[in-house]
Scaffold this active site. Structure first.
Site, mmCIF file in Angstrom:
data_model
loop_
_atom_site.group_PDB
_atom_site.id
_atom_site.type_symbol
_atom_site.label_atom_id
_atom_site.label_comp_id
_atom_site.label_asym_id
_atom_site.label_seq_id
_atom_site.Cartn_x
_atom_site.Cartn_y
_atom_site.Cartn_z
ATOM 1 N N GLY A 1 21.255 4.275 35.515
ATOM 2 C CA GLY A 1 20.324 4.016 35.588
ATOM 3 C C GLY A 1 19.352 3.037 33.834
ATOM 4 O O GLY A 1 20.176 3.044 33.067
ATOM 5 N N GLU B 1 0.604 -0.995 -0.379
ATOM 6 C CA GLU B 1 -0.224 0.465 -0.099
ATOM 7 C C GLU B 1 1.198 1.042 0.386
ATOM 8 O O GLU B 1 1.923 1.556 0.793
ATOM 9 C CB GLU B 1 -0.866 -0.259 1.490
ATOM 10 C CG GLU B 1 -1.529 0.950 1.299
ATOM 11 C CD GLU B 1 -2.568 0.880 3.009
ATOM 12 O OE1 GLU B 1 -3.549 2.165 3.429
ATOM 13 O OE2 GLU B 1 -2.624 0.441 3.518
ATOM 14 N N LYS C 1 0.520 -6.993 18.200
ATOM 15 C CA LYS C 1 -1.340 -7.479 17.191
ATOM 16 C C LYS C 1 -0.534 -8.439 16.449
ATOM 17 O O LYS C 1 -2.014 -9.023 15.621
ATOM 18 C CB LYS C 1 -0.941 -6.005 16.055
ATOM 19 C CG LYS C 1 -1.812 -5.631 15.473
ATOM 20 C CD LYS C 1 -1.395 -4.446 14.765
ATOM 21 C CE LYS C 1 -2.182 -4.241 13.468
ATOM 22 N NZ LYS C 1 -1.667 -2.898 13.034
ATOM 23 N N CYS D 1 -5.084 -3.364 2.694
ATOM 24 C CA CYS D 1 -5.284 -3.290 4.501
ATOM 25 C C CYS D 1 -6.446 -3.190 4.807
ATOM 26 O O CYS D 1 -7.483 -4.721 4.930
ATOM 27 C CB CYS D 1 -4.590 -2.058 4.524
ATOM 28 S SG CYS D 1 -4.143 -2.315 5.949
ATOM 29 N N ASN E 1 14.874 20.166 38.857
ATOM 30 C CA ASN E 1 15.060 20.532 37.515
ATOM 31 C C ASN E 1 15.966 21.392 36.464
ATOM 32 O O ASN E 1 16.162 21.209 35.144
ATOM 33 C CB ASN E 1 13.858 21.577 36.974
ATOM 34 C CG ASN E 1 12.502 20.225 37.227
ATOM 35 O OD1 ASN E 1 12.506 18.998 37.026
ATOM 36 N ND2 ASN E 1 11.113 20.600 37.457
ATOM 37 N N LYS F 1 -9.293 1.675 -2.125
ATOM 38 C CA LYS F 1 -9.434 1.384 -1.366
ATOM 39 C C LYS F 1 -10.812 1.942 -0.648
ATOM 40 O O LYS F 1 -11.249 2.603 -0.776
ATOM 41 C CB LYS F 1 -8.551 1.936 0.005
ATOM 42 C CG LYS F 1 -8.625 1.396 1.088
ATOM 43 C CD LYS F 1 -7.610 2.255 2.560
ATOM 44 C CE LYS F 1 -7.343 1.337 3.361
ATOM 45 N NZ LYS F 1 -6.156 1.631 4.771
#
Length: 576
Positions: A331, A44, A179, A146, A410, A110
């Site tokens: 970290g 696509e 997915k 799709c 900060n 589509k």
């Protein structure tokens, strides 16, 4: 025996590079035809890349695409090419061009335009109305795009009921974790229900915040997966289909039967036979190979890691950066991002920057130096103590009599951001940030501080998932102590993240229910979470919206990322 040899060209185009994408399409076509392919398929919007977004509003962009389409048509000889592109015919359509024998045979539009998550196709395209099928050398096949096969509608089944023995679906389906298994279930069910082959071709590569995972596949009429392309890599896959298998399945167990009125408007487009001599190589998998396919499915950790590597690699390379730099703190987040960067770009294109303060522990210093030694990347050390002292001195009169608080914390973060951005400006490096989804969700980050940079690699990765994937991939590269010591920003003595936040295993569960399941306060509490904790977390999420709006783009790996998926008003008095 009726057979059809198809080439699935799983390519990684670059959005807007129409000339480059055209060259890639022609190159893949040559390789496919030289290997005896009769039908060559591209994804696509292959000509423009996915997704062009508002480039589609510019006539020059559409005209350039059409010119490139004509170049492809001229190069298509005695075979068929199917490729996706935007095309203007009265209105603009997301289309598939079907080409053969130097002619544009047809253009499929589509039909189902997604308008959720990262998708915004209704902004640009008009939905198609035709449901054609194509007849070629005695084989009837269908083409769709799709969502047309994802959508539980009649269009694909009508194509099959008209006689389509093969459904070719071209896609640009963005990745998120887990997915693919759902996609497999859907596609195998579609093939079984229709008694037809399904050829599903997905694009691959990173584009801004989305990653397309490829893993194109072919499903038999009985619902078996017979081919899977590579994950997160370009690939050229051949498959030889025994079309008589469709006849055998449908005669034994007929599934596609419609009343005549459904079929009145179906158009059958005949494609003249080509003269290509079939090469006698069988690209189909054996039964034993088919059984092995399930074992090559990726684990959750591998999927996520490959997606992050692909997203960063393509963002850096497609945008022309030579190197990246990032702050290393000792970290887990910065260590994980550094490992991703080295995997994506190689050790010579990654520079770590260690910026200690008087609050930085000896353990953090040791862990940073061990990490860069294991990765083999460059390290720059720049202390922020002197600069921080000057800041405090400059503000001392204004702040006189006031206790130290988050302001001073900060300032340290913003000094570090200034150093990273100075290196970026001087050497042309891309600054990649190291904040995770848990921090981004609740605002546990400093605007113009640790949020500053060009690309947020783990912006969509919860803290607990960072630990999980980093542990899976580390293999001793990340020092073991990084996994076991309490996470800390080290901006004041004895500080840990849990001074301000619930434990991450609790925080992430609350955030997933709220962000991905759309649950409010009362619903989440019913899952057994402490009421005060839930209220505090949801309030932090709402208050941090203004920060998220100013964060760099990051890689989507979950169903709902804090990017295009997340569109909340900054000014918002609704209490969930």
């Amino acid at each position: 025996m009726r057979t059809l040899r198809i080439a699935l060209c799983q390519i990684n185009p670059i959005v807007g590079d129409i000339d480059g994408n055209l060259k890639k399409i022609l190159s893949f076509t040559d390789k496919a035809v030289n290997s005896g392919a009769q039908i060559v398929v591209f994804p696509e919007l292959a000509l423009t890349g996915y997704t062009p977004e508002d480039l589609l509003f510019y006539p020059a962009f559409i005209n350039k695409t059409e010119e490139s389409l004509n170049e492809i048509v001229k190069n298509v000889k005695d075979f068929i090419v199917i490729a996706g592109l935007p095309i203007k015919r009265n209105d603009l359509y997301n289309a598939a061009a079907i080409m053969s024998n130097g002619k544009l045979i047809d253009i499929y539009h589509k039909m189902y335009l997604p308008n959720y998550s990262v998708f915004d196709e209704m902004r640009y395209f008009k939905p198609g109305q035709r449901v054609p099928v194509y007849e070629y050398e005695g084989v009837v096949f269908a083409v769709n795009i799709c969502e047309d096969i994802f959508h539980p509608s009649l269009s694909t089944f009508i194509q099959a009921s008209t006689g389509a023995e093969l459904v070719i679906n071209i896609s640009a389906s963005p990745f998120y974790s887990e997915k693919y298994e759902r996609k497999l279930r859907m596609l195998t069910t579609r093939a079984y229900d229709m008694g037809a082959y399904v050829v599903y071709l997905n694009m691959v590569g990173g584009q801004d915040e989305i990653v397309l995972d490829g893993r194109s596949l072919v499903v038999s009429p009985s619902g078996e997966i017979i081919k899977i392309a590579k994950a997160f890599e370009e690939d050229l896959v051949f498959v030889e289909l025994d079309i008589e298998a469709v006849t055998r399945v449908r005669m034994r167990e007929p599934k596609i039967r419609w009343e005549p009125e459904f079929l009145e408007d179906i158009e059958v487009v005949k494609i003249p036979s080509c003269k290509t001599e079939k090469k006698q190589k069988n690209y189909a998998l054996t039964a034993s190979e088919i059984q092995k396919i399930s074992s090559v499915l990726l684990t959750e950790e591998e999927e996520i890691f490959k997606a992050l590597v692909t997203g960063l690699k393509d963002y850096v390379n497609k945008n022309g950066f030579q190197k990246v730099c990032l702050g290393l703190s000792g970290g887990i987040d910065s260590a994980f991002v550094a490992l991703i960067a080295k995997e994506a770009l190689g050790k010579d294109r990654v520079t770590g920057v260690f910026m200690p303060s008087l609050y930085t522990s000896n353990e953090s210093r040791e862990d940073v130096y061990e990490l860069v030694k294991n990765l083999g990347v460059e390290l720059i050390e720049i202390s922020i103590d002197e600069t921080f002292t000057e800041y405090i001195k400059t503000l001392s009169k204004i702040f006189a009599g006031l206790p130290e608080d988050i302001t001073e914390e900060n300032i340290q973060s913003r000094i570090r951001a200034n150093i990273l951005m100075a290196l970026s400006n001087k050497f042309g490096w891309l600054v990649i940030t190291t904040g995770n989804k848990s921090e981004m969700a609740v605002g546990y980050s400093t605007l113009y501080g640790d949020m500053a940079g060009g690309y947020a690699v783990i912006k969509d990765v919860y803290k607990t998932t960072v630990y999980k994937v980093a542990k899976w991939v580390s293999n001793g590269i990340i020092p073991e102590r990084v996994f076991t010591k309490p996470p800390s920003a080290e901006l004041k003595p004895g500080q840990t993240d849990q001074d301000s936040l619930p434990p991450y295993d609790i925080l992430d569960k609350i955030l997933k229910l709220h962000i991905e399941k759309c649950m409010g306060e009362r619903e989440i509490i019913e899952y057994g979470f402490d009421e005060d904790t839930v209220k505090r977390v949801l309030n932090m999420v709402k208050k941090a919206e203004f920060k998220r709006r100013q964060s760099p783009p990051g890689i989507k790996i979950s169903p709902v990322s804090l990017g295009k998926d997340w569109r909340f008003p900054i000014t918002n008095r609704f209490n969930y």
